[in-house]
Design a protein around this motif. Structure first.
Motif, PDB file in Angstrom:
ATOM      1  N   ASP A 140      -3.537  10.179   3.264  1.00  0.00           N
ATOM      2  CA  ASP A 140      -4.353   9.916   4.447  1.00  0.00           C
ATOM      3  C   ASP A 140      -4.789   8.445   4.380  1.00  0.00           C
ATOM      4  N   VAL A 141      -4.107   7.570   5.170  1.00  0.00           N
ATOM      5  CA  VAL A 141      -4.362   6.124   5.130  1.00  0.00           C
ATOM      6  C   VAL A 141      -4.994   5.725   6.448  1.00  0.00           C
ATOM      7  N   GLU A 142      -6.294   5.468   6.418  1.00  0.00           N
ATOM      8  CA  GLU A 142      -7.037   5.207   7.640  1.00  0.00           C
ATOM      9  C   GLU A 142      -7.654   3.824   7.609  1.00  0.00           C
ATOM     10  N   SER A 143      -8.156   3.413   8.743  1.00  0.00           N
ATOM     11  CA  SER A 143      -8.714   2.067   8.871  1.00  0.00           C
ATOM     12  C   SER A 143     -10.146   2.041   8.360  1.00  0.00           C
ATOM     13  N   VAL A 144     -10.259   1.928   7.051  1.00  0.00           N
ATOM     14  CA  VAL A 144     -11.557   1.767   6.401  1.00  0.00           C
ATOM     15  C   VAL A 144     -11.538   0.426   5.681  1.00  0.00           C
ATOM     16  N   ASN A 153       5.561   6.393  -5.950  1.00  0.00           N
ATOM     17  CA  ASN A 153       6.352   6.384  -7.197  1.00  0.00           C
ATOM     18  C   ASN A 153       5.636   7.153  -8.303  1.00  0.00           C
ATOM     19  N   THR A 154       4.324   7.012  -8.328  1.00  0.00           N
ATOM     20  CA  THR A 154       3.555   7.736  -9.352  1.00  0.00           C
ATOM     21  C   THR A 154       3.616   9.236  -9.106  1.00  0.00           C
ATOM     22  N   LEU A 155       3.458   9.653  -7.839  1.00  0.00           N
ATOM     23  CA  LEU A 155       3.575  11.073  -7.522  1.00  0.00           C
ATOM     24  C   LEU A 155       4.950  11.611  -7.907  1.00  0.00           C
ATOM     25  N   SER A 156       5.996  10.836  -7.573  1.00  0.00           N
ATOM     26  CA  SER A 156       7.362  11.274  -7.896  1.00  0.00           C
ATOM     27  C   SER A 156       7.546  11.433  -9.391  1.00  0.00           C
ATOM     28  N   SER A 157       6.979  10.515 -10.154  1.00  0.00           N
ATOM     29  CA  SER A 157       7.108  10.599 -11.617  1.00  0.00           C
ATOM     30  C   SER A 157       6.407  11.832 -12.173  1.00  0.00           C
ATOM     31  N   LEU A 158       5.469  12.366 -11.397  1.00  0.00           N
ATOM     32  CA  LEU A 158       4.735  13.566 -11.811  1.00  0.00           C
ATOM     33  C   LEU A 158       5.334  14.835 -11.206  1.00  0.00           C
ATOM     34  N   GLY A 159       6.483  14.708 -10.537  1.00  0.00           N
ATOM     35  CA  GLY A 159       7.206  15.861 -10.031  1.00  0.00           C
ATOM     36  C   GLY A 159       7.051  16.119  -8.554  1.00  0.00           C
ATOM     37  N   TYR A 160       6.115  15.449  -7.884  1.00  0.00           N
ATOM     38  CA  TYR A 160       5.880  15.657  -6.451  1.00  0.00           C
ATOM     39  C   TYR A 160       6.647  14.596  -5.657  1.00  0.00           C
ATOM     40  N   THR A 161       7.772  14.987  -5.108  1.00  0.00           N
ATOM     41  CA  THR A 161       8.674  14.027  -4.447  1.00  0.00           C
ATOM     42  C   THR A 161       8.718  14.187  -2.927  1.00  0.00           C
ATOM     43  N   ASN A 162       7.971  15.154  -2.396  1.00  0.00           N
ATOM     44  CA  ASN A 162       7.986  15.438  -0.956  1.00  0.00           C
ATOM     45  C   ASN A 162       6.753  14.766  -0.334  1.00  0.00           C
ATOM     46  N   HIS A 163       6.956  13.617   0.347  1.00  0.00           N
ATOM     47  CA  HIS A 163       5.831  12.771   0.749  1.00  0.00           C
ATOM     48  C   HIS A 163       5.742  12.620   2.265  1.00  0.00           C
ATOM     49  N   ALA A 164       4.520  12.370   2.756  1.00  0.00           N
ATOM     50  CA  ALA A 164       4.282  12.044   4.161  1.00  0.00           C
ATOM     51  C   ALA A 164       3.015  11.207   4.249  1.00  0.00           C
ATOM     52  N   VAL A 165       2.855  10.548   5.412  1.00  0.00           N
ATOM     53  CA  VAL A 165       1.689   9.697   5.653  1.00  0.00           C
ATOM     54  C   VAL A 165       0.942  10.220   6.876  1.00  0.00           C
ATOM     55  N   TYR A 166      -0.398  10.240   6.801  1.00  0.00           N
ATOM     56  CA  TYR A 166      -1.237  10.432   7.978  1.00  0.00           C
ATOM     57  C   TYR A 166      -1.930   9.099   8.265  1.00  0.00           C
ATOM     58  N   THR A 167      -1.942   8.663   9.548  1.00  0.00           N
ATOM     59  CA  THR A 167      -2.599   7.408   9.894  1.00  0.00           C
ATOM     60  C   THR A 167      -2.872   7.370  11.389  1.00  0.00           C
ATOM     61  N   GLY A 168      -3.638   6.388  11.819  1.00  0.00           N
ATOM     62  CA  GLY A 168      -3.868   6.152  13.236  1.00  0.00           C
ATOM     63  C   GLY A 168      -2.762   5.268  13.814  1.00  0.00           C
ATOM     64  N   LEU A 169      -2.512   5.417  15.095  1.00  0.00           N
ATOM     65  CA  LEU A 169      -1.428   4.659  15.725  1.00  0.00           C
ATOM     66  C   LEU A 169      -1.661   3.160  15.637  1.00  0.00           C
ATOM     67  N   SER A 170      -2.858   2.705  15.963  1.00  0.00           N
ATOM     68  CA  SER A 170      -3.119   1.263  15.944  1.00  0.00           C
ATOM     69  C   SER A 170      -3.042   0.723  14.520  1.00  0.00           C
ATOM     70  N   SER A 180     -12.515   7.762   9.609  1.00  0.00           N
ATOM     71  CA  SER A 180     -11.205   8.046  10.195  1.00  0.00           C
ATOM     72  C   SER A 180     -10.648   6.851  10.919  1.00  0.00           C
ATOM     73  N   SER A 181      -9.349   6.876  11.157  1.00  0.00           N
ATOM     74  CA  SER A 181      -8.683   5.760  11.817  1.00  0.00           C
ATOM     75  C   SER A 181      -9.068   5.693  13.281  1.00  0.00           C
ATOM     76  N   THR A 182      -9.143   4.478  13.767  1.00  0.00           N
ATOM     77  CA  THR A 182      -9.394   4.278  15.192  1.00  0.00           C
ATOM     78  C   THR A 182      -8.167   4.698  15.966  1.00  0.00           C
ATOM     79  N   VAL A 183      -8.361   5.491  16.992  1.00  0.00           N
ATOM     80  CA  VAL A 183      -7.242   5.998  17.770  1.00  0.00           C
ATOM     81  C   VAL A 183      -6.763   4.923  18.712  1.00  0.00           C
ATOM     82  N   ALA A 184      -5.461   4.729  18.788  1.00  0.00           N
ATOM     83  CA  ALA A 184      -4.911   3.661  19.616  1.00  0.00           C
ATOM     84  C   ALA A 184      -4.436   4.205  20.938  1.00  0.00           C
ATOM     85  N   THR A 185      -4.263   3.317  21.879  1.00  0.00           N
ATOM     86  CA  THR A 185      -3.669   3.664  23.154  1.00  0.00           C
ATOM     87  C   THR A 185      -2.171   3.567  23.053  1.00  0.00           C
TER      88      THR A 185
END
Length: 809
Positions: free
Chosen positions: A206-210, A227-244, A69-74
């Motif tokens: 889920d983009v974490e610091s690995v 872009n690949t997801l959109s081409s496959l019909g999934y156009t509703n996107h979000a990112v999960y990540t750590g603050l730092s 998992s991503s390192t949590v930032a201050t």
């Protein structure tokens, strides 16, 4: 982040140390206790738990590719910048930020949980219990890399839906290249489709610091993933990540902060209103604050990400423009906002906040709807897109002008409300705040003149709207002292307004100043100090106070080119030197001198004060040098007035020239600026030209006629003809030739040789009065004529001579 990968669990208290400045901020907000350690570097302590999933071997996680998992930032540090230097231009179009409707209370505990294969046995009853606790959204891990699938995802999705929860999906990112990003997106979409998730599902990366994700190009590959997801019909996107991690790699830029779910854990894994307000102010769409909600799962507070997008897109907005109009002196704001929650709210307001002053309102304006067919085309399912546009123009005065002048961020809100005053039953969209700190300037000219310094240019600064006094300052960078300052009235600059249409008062930004020569300036120029122009807007009539400055590059006024056009030896016994010497420092040393240097001895042999000559050609070549137009000189040296020059000429030495400016009008000393011109100019080849026309005897009288021309004779004080007894090897007699005999024939033959026209001689020696001559004639000795030029009256000293052939007379 989430269950299903090997986890690094971080808390501020135990596993992350912070700088003293950040520590103070967190303590003041009550986020951590005062005993927390302060340090400039984070530690890497971690704990790990390992999931054992009962799945088929092809779905097991490779032990060497487990996610962490991503390192949590201050808390993020506040950026600070000086107002004394030029700032970059503000981009007119800003990124959309969908903010929480302020009429809706934010949950004080988790309203969203995320689960993976760790929570394999979650029944309908379990989900109902979480819903009773206020949880509305569930995010299920589907996949990781290209070879892992959550074998419990189907039951988790079905059971969550059974109690009416909103379901989203996430994929743990491992890709390091575009091709790997494409493969992981295909895997994610394939599994989502198999599980019956529709195209409107919120699909989260889920983009974490690995180790695989710590590289500069992660944003580019993440865009390939989308872009690949959109081409496959999934156009509703979000990112999960750590603050730092996001602060370092900016992965939120691929979807916008409103669609970014950020993780940050505090020391006690809990929330309070101050923490919620702080995290919300960062602009992210959701905040994961704990991994032990109800002792078992990750807990998140939704700031709008899941409410607005987990059912598909029900809300969208964009700030098309927020910029200053220089011609109208207004702040113009335009964009659009569409939301299903806007139904029944027919009144619209654009509100401006001072984001760096507690979000204080500085202006508002009721606006009319603007038709936006383009928004309808992009978001056909959202309510009210056809007339979702807005446009407002705010005068730059009062609290708004003060906030911009202070460099604060101005945040725009578009509000839909059912109330006439706009203060109740409303739905807001907050856009990212913008600082209007553009500060640009240009120095058109910076010149040293005979009267001082002349400077022209322009200075535009948005913050000048609260700083009405305009100054130009002359500064000595070498000594770090101000030389002079002038308050100026800005002049019209239509060219600047054309280039900077979005900067306050750019059309009246010019300056044209003259700094008179004073003692400080005179000393600085003499010392060759580097001088600077500083342009300033300030709130102080004396030119101090709160200022916005631009410091231009320093310049030394020490240009000193020179050239000798000609250096001639004249038949009238003079040397003429002509040329030019352009020197900035001539402004403080106006007397022009030309000095001749004996190139063989290195010593000065003559100097004269030159006559200044106009040289427009030099001015064309050196337009920035103060005296270039009048840099020409002519200097005439009367050879007979300079004994050292005479000696050097007689010896056939060569000469260099020193072109000098001095503040000493009498002797050319004092403060001076020299340019040494190493000409090595020689007026003689070392050979003379001569002939003995006759050498005869009449009784005891001997007569000799002829001529002797030599450039070296220019330095001679006397010309002698010497009669020499070649047999006895002794001088018999010598005669001074006071005025040479005119020899136009010689001048025609040797026109360039000094003194050729008067090079003749005609002398007689009388043996009746000279016993030595009488004896030589009686004894039939061979006699010889010597022609000599000397720098001494007696014919000795330094001389040149020619021995004609001896003969019997």
């Amino acid at each position: 982040m989430l269950k299903g990968e090997k986890r690094n669990i971080h808390s501020v208290k135990k596993l992350y140390t912070v700088s003293a400045a950040t520590l103070a901020t967190l303590v003041s907000l009550g986020f951590i206790n005062a005993s927390a350690q302060a340090d400039d570097q984070p530690t890497n302590q971690s704990t790990a738990t390992t999931e054992v999933a009962s799945q088929t071997s092809q779905n097991q996680i490779n032990s060497q590719s487990q996610a962490s998992s991503s390192t949590v930032a201050t808390t993020a540090a506040t950026d600070t910048s000086s107002t004394t230097s030029a700032a970059p231009a503000v981009t007119a179009t800003t990124q959309s930020k969908v903010a929480v409707n302020t009429s809706t209370q934010v949950a004080s505990s988790a309203d969203t949980i995320d689960i993976s294969a760790y929570q394999k046995n979650m029944s309908v009853g379990t989900f109902q219990n979480y819903k009773n606790m206020g949880v509305q959204n569930v995010v299920v891990k589907l996949t990781e890399s290209t070879g892992w699938t959550n074998g419990y995802a189907q039951s988790q999705i079905n059971n969550a839906r059974a109690v009416g929860m909103n379901v989203s999906a996430y994929h743990f990112v491992r890709f390091t290249s575009a091709s790997e990003a494409q493969a992981e997106a295909n895997h994610f979409a394939t599994v989502a489709r198999q599980l019956g998730l529709g195209n409107d599902t919120l699909m989260i990366a889920d983009v974490e610091s690995v180790p695989q994700t710590r590289y500069a190009g992660i944003v580019n590959n993440l865009n390939v993933f989308w872009n690949t997801l959109s081409s496959l019909g999934y156009t509703n996107h979000a990112v999960y990540t750590g603050l730092s991690y996001d602060q370092q790699y900016n992965v939120s830029s691929t979807v916008g902060k409103a669609r970014t779910w950020v993780a940050m854990y505090f020391y006690d894994y809990s929330v309070n209103q101050a923490r919620i307000n702080y995290k919300r102010s960062l602009g992210y769409g959701a905040w994961q604050y704990t991994d032990r909600f109800n002792g078992a799962v990750d807990g998140t507070i939704d700031f709008g990400l899941f409410r607005n997008y987990s059912h598909g897109i029900t809300r969208a907005a964009n700030l098309d423009n927020m910029s200053i109009n220089a011609s109208s002196n207004t702040l113009n704001v335009s964009g659009w906002f569409a939301d299903n929650n806007n139904q029944g709210k027919s009144n619209r307001y654009v509100i401006l906040l001072d984001q760096d002053n507690g979000g204080r309102e500085v202006a508002r304006q009721q606006v009319s709807a603007v038709s936006r067919q383009d928004v309808t085309n992009a978001y056909p399912t959202i309510y009210g897109t056809g007339d979702s546009g807005f446009s407002a123009s705010f005068s730059l005065n009062g609290a708004l002008a003060q906030a911009i002048g202070a460099g604060h961020r101005i945040q725009a809100i578009i509000r839909y409300t059912s109330s006439n005053d706009g203060n109740s039953n409303y739905n807001d969209n907050y856009f990212d705040g913008i600082s209007f700190t553009q500060n640009n300037a240009y120095l058109d000219s910076f010149e040293l003149t005979s009267n001082g310094i002349h400077a022209t240019g322009w200075h535009v600064a948005n913050q000048s709207m609260s700083r009405p006094y305009d100054y130009v300052i002359l500064y000595d960078q070498t000594t770090h002292r101000e030389i002079a300052r002038q308050r100026v009235t800005a002049s019209s600059r239509a060219d600047v307004q054309n280039a900077y249409q979005n900067v306050y008062q750019s059309g009246n930004s010019g300056f044209d100043v003259d700094f008179a020569m004073n003692n400080a300036l005179r000393t600085a120029i003499k010392n060759g100090d580097a001088l600077q122009i500083v342009t300033r807007y300030t709130d102080d009539a004396g030119g101090n106070g709160n200022a916005v400055d631009v410091w231009f590059a320093a310049k030394q006024f020490n240009q000193d080119p020179a050239y000798v056009d000609s250096m001639t030896l004249n038949d009238d016994g003079t040397i003429t030197v002509s040329g030019w010497h352009a020197a900035d420092q001539s402004t403080v040393a106006p007397n022009q001198w030309i000095i001749l240097i004996d190139a063989q001895t290195g010593k000065e042999v003559a100097r004269v004060k030159a006559t200044t000559v106009s040289r427009p050609d030099v001015a064309n070549a050196y337009p920035t040098i103060a005296n270039a137009t009048n840099s020409g000189f002519t200097a005439n040296f009367k050879i007979a007035n300079f004994s050292a020059l005479q000696s050097a000429l007689v010896q056939g030495h060569s000469f260099n020239v020193v072109a000098r400016y001095s503040d000493d009008a009498q002797g050319g000393e004092g403060y001076r600026v020299d340019d040494w011109l190493m000409l090595n100019r020689k007026f003689s080849t070392g050979n003379g030209y001569q002939n003995l026309d006759s050498f005869t005897r009449n009784g005891n009288v001997v007569r000799a006629t002829g001529w002797y021309a030599d450039d070296r004779s220019a330095g001679a004080k006397t010309k002698y003809i010497i009669l020499y007894d070649a047999t006895a090897n002794r001088e018999i007699a010598r005669q001074v030739v006071t005025n040479g005999v005119s020899r136009p024939d010689v001048a025609r033959a040797y026109p360039s040789v000094y003194g050729a026209n008067n090079s003749g001689f005609d002398v007689s020696f009388d043996g009746n009065t000279n016993q030595a001559l009488a004896n030589a004639l009686r004894n039939n000795h061979q006699l010889q004529i010597i022609a000599r030029y000397s720098d001494s009256q007696n014919g000795e000293g330094n001389y040149i001579q020619y021995w004609f052939g001896a003969r019997n007379l």
